[in-house]
Motif scaffolding. Structure first.
Motif, PDB file in Angstrom:
ATOM      1  N   CYS A  72      17.117   1.377  42.212  1.00  0.00           N
ATOM      2  CA  CYS A  72      17.592   0.723  40.513  1.00  0.00           C
ATOM      3  C   CYS A  72      18.788   1.154  40.341  1.00  0.00           C
ATOM      4  O   CYS A  72      17.625   2.580  39.848  1.00  0.00           O
ATOM      5  N   PHE A  79      13.149   1.300  33.449  1.00  0.00           N
ATOM      6  CA  PHE A  79      12.344   1.188  34.750  1.00  0.00           C
ATOM      7  C   PHE A  79      11.535   1.885  34.285  1.00  0.00           C
ATOM      8  O   PHE A  79      11.051   3.363  33.851  1.00  0.00           O
ATOM      9  N   PRO A  81       8.157   3.596  35.732  1.00  0.00           N
ATOM     10  CA  PRO A  81       7.132   3.497  37.691  1.00  0.00           C
ATOM     11  C   PRO A  81       5.950   3.521  37.212  1.00  0.00           C
ATOM     12  O   PRO A  81       5.076   3.152  38.487  1.00  0.00           O
ATOM     13  N   VAL A 104      16.155   5.278  41.778  1.00  0.00           N
ATOM     14  CA  VAL A 104      16.633   5.446  40.411  1.00  0.00           C
ATOM     15  C   VAL A 104      17.306   5.598  39.744  1.00  0.00           C
ATOM     16  O   VAL A 104      17.499   6.981  39.974  1.00  0.00           O
TER      17      VAL A 104
END
Lengths: 281, 762
Positions: A72, A79, A81, A104
């Protein structure tokens, strides 16, 4: 407790006539784009509210993470988690295990974003079948008011050129962005990107969203299929892959989970449910 | 050639010269010029850089100086770069982006710094430096410092200060001035006629020749209106001391921006040339720490006073780092491109966390000890070498950062860490001087050293945020995360140490802990602090011992504790309170003062039992204040509610008081922006006609009267906070029926009416 965010629901809607931008005449189907080996030139572009990114990504996790890693590039600091693993868990995956297969990098300037797409993509050392790269909130940094028009135009062009280059590799791409202001030519390269384009709309209730499929040849049921967790994928999983939380690919066991069609049959539109306490409802 | 001694008062670029103003020791003001062309560097592919150099030279924007080597910030290794001298410093900010667009592969270094900053870095000077100046025919020949930038006992120049204020209206498309007042050394001149204002002010400025014009709202209102008036009437208005005309664009719109989750508003800027215009409403440092704090920051940051006054405090710390890099030959990148390395989502889950908070155990306690780490985050950065280039360096592998396992470089001392060290030490020094001044009763020195250390405190506070700030040149998210990880570890260690010594931790909040122990002796605390300091390698100090302390529950969910919502009284009677109504900016002064008056009374209670016996006193006071509200005896200005707009007024859609007031402002044509403050009065909170529920203070007239029910509700809410430890609750939903209020013209405090804040609260 790992999962603490608010509940989220996703509903699949029929094709919408309110397409924000024209689609190619014959795009690949979303199923092809998401559940099988990526053909050259396949990519998925989703217009969506920024905050929905993690939950939607989690909804797509089963398809995306099958024998692959998910990378990502987070351009909007979205983002999450928790939301990701929560949504993924509802799709039958072990939220904790899949966190090791998702990578990420956060970008805070358009120049960092450019550096990431030019220097860090495709990611090296990924698994053999080709990684999935999700460009989350691609538009966000370009909305910064202090940017000069020429500068942001140049950087966006460079980023999109690089993404188009990635389409020619075995990298599978997902691009998300928020609806840009109408009639701004600046966004065209971003809007025209993606062999399959769709939109995620906020639902009527808090925490709901709807994924629309529209345009010729784009099948909303494909999106439904994708969100439902990719039942064909499930069939294709290696033995033991459904064995439980330890393997990271636990199948859905809860009553409220989507009913998956089998052998090509499609279930009615369904929902992704994520309990506020992290447990499937 | 002449020689003089004085202070470097102001500096600004003009063409390829730096204009310098000196405040001479004898009171004279001296204008000198010094030829100066800022130096920048460019790198990247050699052919692109060469082409760019040719273009710069062809256009006359910069003069190439040849190839040289400078240190790369990230690797610490030398890097070949082309050096250039910027020939037109004034227009460089416009020309640089054009060249950058044309040569996108060229990397620019040291290219976008202020010319004044570059001058200070290169000549090793700073604003308000006391110096000996040699000059001839208006040109600077030499500048020899007579004090040091890190000195603590420096003297500020004696300055002539005038206060400019005006009354007017922001309504409509063209703001108007009704009167203008200039105050200087006890004399006040007021002009009421628009035709006289500019001429009168100009004559006064020419005659008084002030160094500083102080305003409250000069950037957002006074100066734009004055310049617009001058333009309209063709009056040659020259508020600058510099005899040469200065080009200005008259603007009334500033900018709104997000910072730490809040939207803030920055007004446009109206600096003067050769004298200062300082706007209290457009300067965080001036508003918080006065001129002494402002001088301290300007000296350390090497940014002219007027400019640093209008910048965030982070600009100061950033400039200190830039100056250090400049002096050490480290290249300062123009655009931040270094991306974050890939990390797994699990790693992100671990690392993307803030400080550690143990929720308080809600309740009312006696003999609570509060220990605070001294400047915890800056100390971590300084002591553990946390800097963008030292975190996860390519040369070392030690996984030293607790919990997240990042490596810290063992070979290089980080730029940010080194920049912080002298600031921390200087603050410690100021605090010692302040304590000495307090001991000797020298109020002047106390105020001076307090303001200076406070300005440094704010610098240190924001240095951590700047590590993660996207536009910080020397920022990196991993460094930011490393600091947080260390802070969590240190709080955990602190808890373990406390518990091993028999203490119970009631609450911890990032860098401080509240602990209790039955029948402890005060002599135990220094040993405890020492052990914590030794184990954590961070300084920790006793904030105080509370005789009583209340950790309050959430207002929304009464059984849930809330960090930073507490109040208590130390053994010396000093109050400390956080997160309660009297700390909130959106409560009227009257209500805040009332709550504070209750707390001040409560501070005399020796213990929890004594606190509870005061309830009848509390209720009597509350009853009296309610009577004052019902009878309309409270001056209107004490009932004004001030709230910061979180969006532009026309974007508000709800029916809450703030939304209604915002829409009222938009309808009235008030030119307000997101981040600006809205002032209004609750006039008829339950009225069916929503437009009558609130009234903007800008629109208030003789018929405007406050709604006592609404204010009594607010009063009871604030009072309930203080009554909570005693288990008493006033009904907030059903205040007594409204009586027709008498409008009051009272502007002074009445007996029994709460006073404004006093100074001894922490």
């Amino acid at each position: 407790m790992l999962l603490t965010r608010a509940a989220c629901f996703a509903f699949i809607s029929p094709m919408s006539s309110a397409s924000p931008h024209p689609l190619p005449q014959r795009p690949s189907s979303l199923r092809d784009a998401a559940t099988s080996a990526p053909p050259a030139g396949s990519s998925l572009s989703l217009e969506m509210p920024r905050r929905a990114a993690s939950a939607v990504l989690g909804g797509l996790a089963r398809a995306f993470l099958h024998e692959r890693e998910l990378y990502c590039v987070d351009g909007a600091n979205v983002f999450d988690p928790y939301a990701f693993s929560q949504a993924a868990r509802v799709r039958g995956l072990s939220g904790e295990r899949i966190l090791d297969r998702v990578f990420v990098t956060r970008t805070f300037t358009i120049h960092q974003l450019q550096a990431v797409v030019e220097e860090m993509l495709p990611p090296r050392g990924g698994e053999a079948s080709g990684p999935v790269v999700a460009m989350l909130g691609l538009d966000h940094l370009f909305r910064e008011e202090t940017l000069r028009a020429a500068e942001r135009g140049r950087v966006l062009a460079a980023v999109m050129a690089r993404l188009r280059g990635l389409e020619r590799t075995d990298t599978r791409l997902l691009v998300t962005y928020e609806r840009p202001p109408p009639r701004e030519r600046f966004w065209r390269p971003m809007l025209e990107f993606g062999t399959v384009r769709s939109a995620v709309r906020p639902g009527t209730a808090k925490g709901e969203f709807t994924i629309e499929g529209y345009g010729n040849g784009t099948d909303s049921t494909d999106i439904q299929h994708l969100l439902a967790g990719g039942d064909r994928l499930l069939e294709a999983l290696p033995p033991g892959a459904e064995g439980g939380a330890e393997d990271g690919l636990r199948p859905p066991v809860h009553q409220g989970a989507p009913a998956h069609g089998r052998g090509g049959e499609r279930s009615p539109p369904d929902s992704i449910r994520c309990g506020a306490d992290g447990d499937p409802p | 050639m002449s020689t003089t001694t004085g202070w470097l008062f102001d500096l600004y670029a003009r063409g390829n010269e730096m204009v310098l103003w000196f405040a001479e020791e004898g009171g004279g003001r001296l204008r000198l010029v010094d030829p100066f062309e800022p130096r920048a560097f460019l790198g990247g592919p050699a052919e692109d850089a060469a082409a760019c150099l040719r273009e710069l030279g062809r256009r006359g924007d910069a003069a190439p100086e040849g190839w040289t080597e400078r240190t790369d910030f990230w690797t610490g290794r030398p890097r070949p770069v082309a050096s250039i001298r910027v020939l037109r410093a004034e227009s460089w900010t416009r020309t640089l982006p054009r060249h950058a667009e044309r040569f996108p592969r060229v990397a620019w270094y040291n290219a976008d710094l202020l010319p004044e900053q570059c001058y200070c870095f290169e000549r090793d000077v700073y604003p308000l430096m006391r110096c000996r100046v040699e000059h001839e025919a208006g040109r600077l020949l030499s500048l020899a410092p007579e004090d040091g930038r890190w000195a603590v006992d420096y003297a500020a120049p004696p300055l002539r200060t005038a206060e400019l204020s005006g009354e007017g209206s922001l309504l409509g498309s063209r703001p108007r001035l009704r009167s203008l007042t200039l105050a200087h050394e006890g004399r006040t001149v007021t002009w009421d006629e628009p035709g006289e204002m500019l001429g009168g002010l100009q004559r006064a400025l020419d005659e008084l020749d002030p160094d500083v014009i102080l305003t409250s709202g000069g950037d957002s209102f006074l100066f734009p209106v004055l310049f617009a008036l001058a333009e309209r009437t063709k009056f040659p208005f020259r508020p600058d001391r510099d005899p040469l005309p200065q080009p200005r664009e008259v603007r009334t719109d500033g900018r709104s921006f997000f910072s730490y989750g809040r939207i803030l508003y920055q007004a446009p800027e109206y600096p003067l040339f050769g004298r200062w215009h300082l706007d209290r409403k457009n300067s965080f440092t001036l508003a918080h720490d006065g001129m002494e704090g402002l001088f301290e920051v300007a000296r350390l940051a090497r940014i002219p006073v007027q400019r640093i006054a209008r910048r965030s405090i982070g600009t100061g710390i950033s400039s200190i780092q830039l100056g250090m890099a400049w002096r050490e030959g480290i290249l300062i990148p123009w655009k931040k491109t270094a991306p974050e390395a890939w990390k797994s989502a699990r790693q992100l889950l671990k690392s993307d966390r803030g400080g550690l908070v143990y929720a308080p155990e809600t309740g009312f306690y006696e003999n609570v000890v509060e220990l605070d780490f001294v400047a915890m985050y800056p100390s971590i950065m300084s002591r553990f070498n946390v800097s963008p280039e030292t975190v996860n360096c390519p040369c070392c592998r030690n996984e030293r950062v607790p919990e997240i396992g990042y490596t810290i470089c063992e070979r290089r001392a980080g730029l940010v860490s080194r920049a912080l060290r002298p600031i921390i030490e200087k603050r410690v020094h100021y605090k010692a001087l302040r304590a000495e001044a307090a001991r000797t009763g020298d109020k002047g020195a106390y105020g001076r050293f307090h303001a200076r250390q406070d300005a440094l405190k704010w610098m240190l506070v924001c240095c951590f945020g700047y590590l993660g700030y996207r536009n910080a040149r020397f920022g990196r998210i991993e460094a930011h995360e490393a600091v947080s990880a260390w802070s969590r570890e240190m709080i955990l260690r602190t808890r373990e140490i406390c518990e091993a010594r028999g203490w119970h931790m009631l609450h911890s909040n990032v860098d401080c802990v509240w602990i209790v122990k039955p029948d402890f002796r005060e002599e135990e605390i220094p040993a405890l602090s020492e052990e914590i300091a030794s184990e954590t390698d961070l300084p920790i100090a006793l904030e105080g011992i509370y005789k009583w302390l209340a950790f309050l529950p959430s207002r929304q969910v009464p059984d849930r504790p809330v960090p930073t919502r507490y109040f208590g009284a130390f053994r010396d009677g000093t109050l400390k309170y956080r997160g309660i109504e009297c700390r909130r900016s959106d409560y009227p002064v009257y209500i805040k003062s009332a709550q504070l008056a209750l707390l001040e009374h409560a501070a005399t209670a020796p213990d929890a039992a004594g606190y509870r016996t005061m309830v009848p006193d509390f209720l009597a006071k509350i009853e009296e204040w309610e009577r004052q509200l019902r009878e309309g005896e409270v001056p209107m200005e004490q009932l004004v509610i001030r709230q910061s707009l979180s969006q532009d007024p026309e974007d508000y859609t709800g029916h809450g008081a703030q939304s209604l007031a915002a829409r009222q402002a938009a309808q009235a044509g008030l030119n307000l922006h997101a981040g600006e403050t809205l002032s209004y009065i609750l006039t008829s909170a339950g009225d069916r006609d929503r437009s009558r529920r609130v009234r903007l203070t800008a629109l208030a007239d003789a018929d405007t009267s406050p709604d006592p029910r609404a204010y009594i509700r607010l009063l009871r809410r604030a009072a309930n906070t203080v009554l909570w430890p005693a288990g008493v609750t006033l009904d907030e939903t059903d205040p007594p029926p409204r009586k027709k209020p008498r409008r009051s013209s009272a502007t002074t405090r009445r007996p029994g009416q709460p006073d404004l804040f006093e100074q001894h609260h922490r």
